[in-house]
Design a protein around this motif. Structure first.
Motif, PDB file in Angstrom:
ATOM      1  N   ILE A  39      38.415  -9.972  17.408  1.00  0.00           N
ATOM      2  CA  ILE A  39      37.682 -11.270  18.054  1.00  0.00           C
ATOM      3  C   ILE A  39      36.237 -10.589  18.289  1.00  0.00           C
ATOM      4  CG2 ILE A  39      37.456 -12.790  19.367  1.00  0.00           C
ATOM      5  CD1 ILE A  39      40.838 -13.305  19.862  1.00  0.00           C
ATOM      6  N   ILE A  40      36.570 -10.005  19.010  1.00  0.00           N
ATOM      7  CA  ILE A  40      34.758  -9.211  19.585  1.00  0.00           C
ATOM      8  C   ILE A  40      34.256  -9.216  18.396  1.00  0.00           C
ATOM      9  CG2 ILE A  40      33.189  -6.917  20.548  1.00  0.00           C
ATOM     10  CD1 ILE A  40      36.158  -7.324  22.331  1.00  0.00           C
ATOM     11  N   GLU A  41      34.460  -8.934  16.807  1.00  0.00           N
ATOM     12  CA  GLU A  41      33.834  -8.129  15.638  1.00  0.00           C
ATOM     13  C   GLU A  41      33.581  -9.403  15.047  1.00  0.00           C
ATOM     14  OE1 GLU A  41      32.275  -5.468  14.810  1.00  0.00           O
ATOM     15  OE2 GLU A  41      32.867  -4.790  16.843  1.00  0.00           O
ATOM     16  N   GLN A  42      34.471 -10.330  15.641  1.00  0.00           N
ATOM     17  CA  GLN A  42      34.377 -11.961  15.064  1.00  0.00           C
ATOM     18  C   GLN A  42      32.992 -12.466  15.898  1.00  0.00           C
ATOM     19  OE1 GLN A  42      37.153 -13.925  14.503  1.00  0.00           O
ATOM     20  NE2 GLN A  42      38.223 -12.695  12.886  1.00  0.00           N
ATOM     21  N   VAL A  43      32.811 -12.139  16.404  1.00  0.00           N
ATOM     22  CA  VAL A  43      31.356 -13.078  17.603  1.00  0.00           C
ATOM     23  C   VAL A  43      30.436 -12.530  17.336  1.00  0.00           C
ATOM     24  CG1 VAL A  43      30.862 -13.768  19.519  1.00  0.00           C
ATOM     25  CG2 VAL A  43      33.478 -13.721  19.223  1.00  0.00           C
ATOM     26  N   LYS A  44      30.073 -10.985  17.584  1.00  0.00           N
ATOM     27  CA  LYS A  44      28.689 -10.969  17.202  1.00  0.00           C
ATOM     28  C   LYS A  44      28.030 -10.769  16.109  1.00  0.00           C
ATOM     29  CE  LYS A  44      30.423  -5.940  18.645  1.00  0.00           C
ATOM     30  NZ  LYS A  44      30.200  -4.914  18.279  1.00  0.00           N
ATOM     31  N   VAL A  45      26.556 -11.454  16.462  1.00  0.00           N
ATOM     32  CA  VAL A  45      25.532 -11.160  15.635  1.00  0.00           C
ATOM     33  C   VAL A  45      24.464 -10.707  15.748  1.00  0.00           C
ATOM     34  CG1 VAL A  45      24.949 -13.203  16.792  1.00  0.00           C
ATOM     35  CG2 VAL A  45      24.957 -13.456  14.518  1.00  0.00           C
ATOM     36  N   ASP A  46      23.636 -10.875  14.657  1.00  0.00           N
ATOM     37  CA  ASP A  46      22.343  -9.569  15.121  1.00  0.00           C
ATOM     38  C   ASP A  46      21.095 -10.627  14.029  1.00  0.00           C
ATOM     39  OD1 ASP A  46      20.091  -8.613  15.393  1.00  0.00           O
ATOM     40  OD2 ASP A  46      20.750  -6.670  14.390  1.00  0.00           O
ATOM     41  N   ILE A  47      20.025 -11.472  14.913  1.00  0.00           N
ATOM     42  CA  ILE A  47      19.344 -12.579  13.712  1.00  0.00           C
ATOM     43  C   ILE A  47      18.172 -12.083  13.883  1.00  0.00           C
ATOM     44  CG2 ILE A  47      20.649 -14.162  14.962  1.00  0.00           C
ATOM     45  CD1 ILE A  47      18.436 -14.668  16.957  1.00  0.00           C
ATOM     46  N   ILE A  48      18.088 -10.070  14.600  1.00  0.00           N
ATOM     47  CA  ILE A  48      16.926 -10.294  14.257  1.00  0.00           C
ATOM     48  C   ILE A  48      16.607  -9.401  13.389  1.00  0.00           C
ATOM     49  CG2 ILE A  48      14.958  -8.423  14.887  1.00  0.00           C
ATOM     50  CD1 ILE A  48      15.283 -10.477  16.837  1.00  0.00           C
ATOM     51  N   THR A  49      15.668  -9.594  11.660  1.00  0.00           N
ATOM     52  CA  THR A  49      15.948  -9.002  10.351  1.00  0.00           C
ATOM     53  C   THR A  49      15.088  -7.319  10.539  1.00  0.00           C
ATOM     54  OG1 THR A  49      13.624  -9.644  10.133  1.00  0.00           O
ATOM     55  CG2 THR A  49      15.771 -11.316   9.686  1.00  0.00           C
ATOM     56  N   PRO A  50      14.718  -6.808   9.165  1.00  0.00           N
ATOM     57  CA  PRO A  50      14.295  -5.405   9.770  1.00  0.00           C
ATOM     58  C   PRO A  50      13.187  -5.447  10.060  1.00  0.00           C
ATOM     59  CG  PRO A  50      16.230  -5.460   8.281  1.00  0.00           C
ATOM     60  CD  PRO A  50      16.343  -6.825   8.573  1.00  0.00           C
ATOM     61  N   THR A  51      13.098  -7.061   8.769  1.00  0.00           N
ATOM     62  CA  THR A  51      10.984  -6.404   9.509  1.00  0.00           C
ATOM     63  C   THR A  51      10.837  -7.632  10.219  1.00  0.00           C
ATOM     64  OG1 THR A  51      11.715  -7.666   7.476  1.00  0.00           O
ATOM     65  CG2 THR A  51      10.948  -5.918   6.928  1.00  0.00           C
ATOM     66  N   GLN A  52      11.101  -7.993  11.188  1.00  0.00           N
ATOM     67  CA  GLN A  52      11.316  -9.336  12.446  1.00  0.00           C
ATOM     68  C   GLN A  52       9.448  -9.024  12.366  1.00  0.00           C
ATOM     69  OE1 GLN A  52      13.740 -11.297  12.975  1.00  0.00           O
ATOM     70  NE2 GLN A  52      11.808 -12.679  12.953  1.00  0.00           N
ATOM     71  N   GLN A  53       8.933  -8.212  13.033  1.00  0.00           N
ATOM     72  CA  GLN A  53       7.536  -8.070  13.388  1.00  0.00           C
ATOM     73  C   GLN A  53       6.781  -8.245  12.481  1.00  0.00           C
ATOM     74  OE1 GLN A  53       6.565  -4.589  15.235  1.00  0.00           O
ATOM     75  NE2 GLN A  53       7.935  -4.937  17.158  1.00  0.00           N
ATOM     76  N   ARG A  54       7.064  -8.316  11.611  1.00  0.00           N
ATOM     77  CA  ARG A  54       5.647  -8.331  10.352  1.00  0.00           C
ATOM     78  C   ARG A  54       6.333 -10.049   9.570  1.00  0.00           C
ATOM     79  NH1 ARG A  54       7.290  -4.207   4.973  1.00  0.00           N
ATOM     80  NH2 ARG A  54       9.415  -4.359   5.758  1.00  0.00           N
ATOM     81  N   ASP A  55       7.727 -10.104  10.611  1.00  0.00           N
ATOM     82  CA  ASP A  55       7.921 -10.795   8.981  1.00  0.00           C
ATOM     83  C   ASP A  55       7.178 -12.752  10.263  1.00  0.00           C
ATOM     84  OD1 ASP A  55       9.551 -11.068   7.544  1.00  0.00           O
ATOM     85  OD2 ASP A  55      11.133 -11.317   8.493  1.00  0.00           O
ATOM     86  N   ASN A  56       7.214 -12.502  11.712  1.00  0.00           N
ATOM     87  CA  ASN A  56       6.216 -12.583  12.834  1.00  0.00           C
ATOM     88  C   ASN A  56       5.484 -12.943  12.665  1.00  0.00           C
ATOM     89  OD1 ASN A  56       8.680 -13.491  13.660  1.00  0.00           O
ATOM     90  ND2 ASN A  56       8.161 -11.584  14.994  1.00  0.00           N
ATOM     91  N   ALA A  57       4.361 -11.682  12.021  1.00  0.00           N
ATOM     92  CA  ALA A  57       2.514 -11.581  11.686  1.00  0.00           C
ATOM     93  C   ALA A  57       2.530 -12.395  10.739  1.00  0.00           C
ATOM     94  CB  ALA A  57       2.377 -10.232  11.511  1.00  0.00           C
ATOM     95  N   LYS A  58       3.558 -12.819   9.571  1.00  0.00           N
ATOM     96  CA  LYS A  58       3.134 -14.333   8.451  1.00  0.00           C
ATOM     97  C   LYS A  58       3.416 -14.872   8.820  1.00  0.00           C
ATOM     98  CE  LYS A  58       5.204 -14.682   3.622  1.00  0.00           C
ATOM     99  NZ  LYS A  58       6.070 -14.319   2.912  1.00  0.00           N
ATOM    100  N   GLN A  59       3.664 -14.936   9.412  1.00  0.00           N
ATOM    101  CA  GLN A  59       4.197 -16.629  10.077  1.00  0.00           C
ATOM    102  C   GLN A  59       2.870 -16.699  10.841  1.00  0.00           C
ATOM    103  OE1 GLN A  59       7.020 -18.665   9.569  1.00  0.00           O
ATOM    104  NE2 GLN A  59       6.362 -20.730  10.971  1.00  0.00           N
ATOM    105  N   GLN A  60       2.500 -16.536  11.767  1.00  0.00           N
ATOM    106  CA  GLN A  60       1.328 -16.707  12.610  1.00  0.00           C
ATOM    107  C   GLN A  60       0.196 -16.701  11.311  1.00  0.00           C
ATOM    108  OE1 GLN A  60       1.111 -14.344  16.237  1.00  0.00           O
ATOM    109  NE2 GLN A  60      -1.542 -15.090  16.675  1.00  0.00           N
TER     110      GLN A  60
END
Length: 399
Positions: free
Chosen positions: A8-29
């Motif tokens: 159940i613990i494994e099912q609940v786990k989630v990671d919403i941070i992408t490997p390119t999150q900093q670049r993605d954020n800069a692109k969004q800006q």
């Protein structure tokens, strides 16, 4: 660990941070800096986050020190007794209406273009059982007492819903409502026992452009809703202000509406940063909007509503161009520009480059229409410039 629990613990786990999150954020800006869709799309900066994470971590339903400090500041800033931090401008307006109104039947008067009339999903009827009497200003710009007075419902005629609140909006479609007209309406309301509420989502712009203190702009109203996530660039939040007893009751209704929040300190911190560091950026925003208008006028593009603050409404049909052409071509630029319809909104993260690139695109489209013979050359055979008429004021898109 029990295998079933581990599963159940494994099912609940989630990671919403992408490997390119900093670049993605800069692109969004970068994308935000080239979008004229709304000022709600501004993104929090690293500096804002760095300040916000230092805020307190209490529970706002019980006690949240940073949020309480923000509410106290906004109450003082607006000249009101108390303030309440809520999630959105819509909630601020709807809480005000519900708190002011007692037992139906009730009615409220507002501008036909007002956010509470067009973009709050019929909230006044749903939450408060109130009839909205939406009026069209005769001057095409803002409501006056001459517009309002004939539509106020008095007395106990069982066929009607008495007027209990006059709701104004400043700014509305980026235009500033003259304080003299507001005061005249407020004096009439006070004499007749009618309450006054202001949707002041972008009141910050009016304060900057008219050099009028916030408390003076708020003085004629019993309650005011002020947004932080639009012109000021905070990620979330609005404050509703008014008398202490009114805010205490509004806090109760906020809980009923499902708007009681928990660890809001980080949000209050973001707002505090926006008030201190982003509010001073609004003069630049207004200057960019005026540059947009001037550039469009130079190209003989129709101006539907001029740049009093952060918005320009335009009509490209005067040069033979349709909105969809502009939207498609802007999206296809090497550095795309985001647009929608007649409204152009400038915000604190709009780049000067985006403004000039947009005007350059309009110039190119106009030249193409001239070459195709769709519109006349800007200079006729007598060497005189063609005259382009101003179109009628449009309906504004949502915030």
């Amino acid at each position: 660990m029990d295998p079933k629990l581990a599963s159940i613990i494994e099912q609940v786990k989630v990671d919403i941070i992408t490997p390119t999150q900093q670049r993605d954020n800069a692109k969004q800006q970068e994308e935000v800096s080239r979008s004229f869709i709304s000022d709600t799309i501004t993104v929090p900066t690293k500096e804002m986050f760095a300040y916000a994470v230092q805020a307190s971590v209490g529970d706002d339903v019980y006690n949240e020190p940073s949020t309480i400090a923000l509410e106290a500041h906004i109450a003082e800033l607006t000249g009101k007794e108390a303030a309440l931090f809520v999630s959105s401008g819509t909630m601020g307006n709807q809480l005000a209406i519900r708190t002011h109104l007692q037992q139906p039947p009730n009615s409220i008067i507002c501008d036909v273009r007002a956010h509470i009339n067009k973009y709050e999903a019929g909230g006044a009827a749903i939450h408060s059982g109130a009839l909205q009497n939406a009026l069209t200003p005769k001057n095409g710009h803002h409501l006056t007492l001459k517009d309002i007075e004939p539509h106020v419902v008095f007395g106990t005629d069982v066929h009607s819903a008495p007027t209990r609140i006059i709701c104004l909006e400043n700014t509305l479609n980026g235009t500033i409502m003259p304080q003299s007209d507001i005061i005249e309406i407020a004096d009439f309301a006070l004499k007749n026992g009618i309450l006054m509420h202001l949707d002041g989502a972008r009141l910050w712009h009016a304060a900057v452009e008219t050099r009028t203190p916030i408390d003076e702009l708020c003085a004629p109203f019993d309650s005011v809703s002020l947004c932080f996530s639009k012109g000021l660039g905070a990620p979330v939040g609005t404050c509703l202000v008014g008398p202490k007893a009114f805010i205490q009751k509004a806090r109760w209704f906020r809980k009923i509406f499902g708007g009681g929040m928990r660890q809001t300190g980080v949000l209050a911190g973001s707002v505090a940063y926006a008030l201190s560091h982003n509010f001073p950026l609004l003069p630049r925003v207004h200057a960019l909007a005026k540059r947009l208008q001037a550039g469009l006028e130079e190209l003989q593009v129709g101006i539907l509503s001029p740049a009093e603050t952060c918005m320009v409404f335009y009509d490209p049909s005067t040069i033979g161009v349709e909105y969809w052409e502009i939207i498609d071509r802007a999206a296809a630029l090497p550095k795309p520009i985001s647009l929608t319809g007649s409204r152009l909104v400038v915000h604190i993260q709009t780049s000067h480059e985006a403004v000039e690139d947009f005007l350059s695109l309009i110039r190119t489209l106009k030249e193409e229409k001239v070459q195709a013979g769709i519109v006349p050359s800007p200079v006729d055979s007598d060497g005189m410039r063609n005259v382009y008429v101003r179109a009628t004021r449009p309906s504004t898109p949502t915030r």
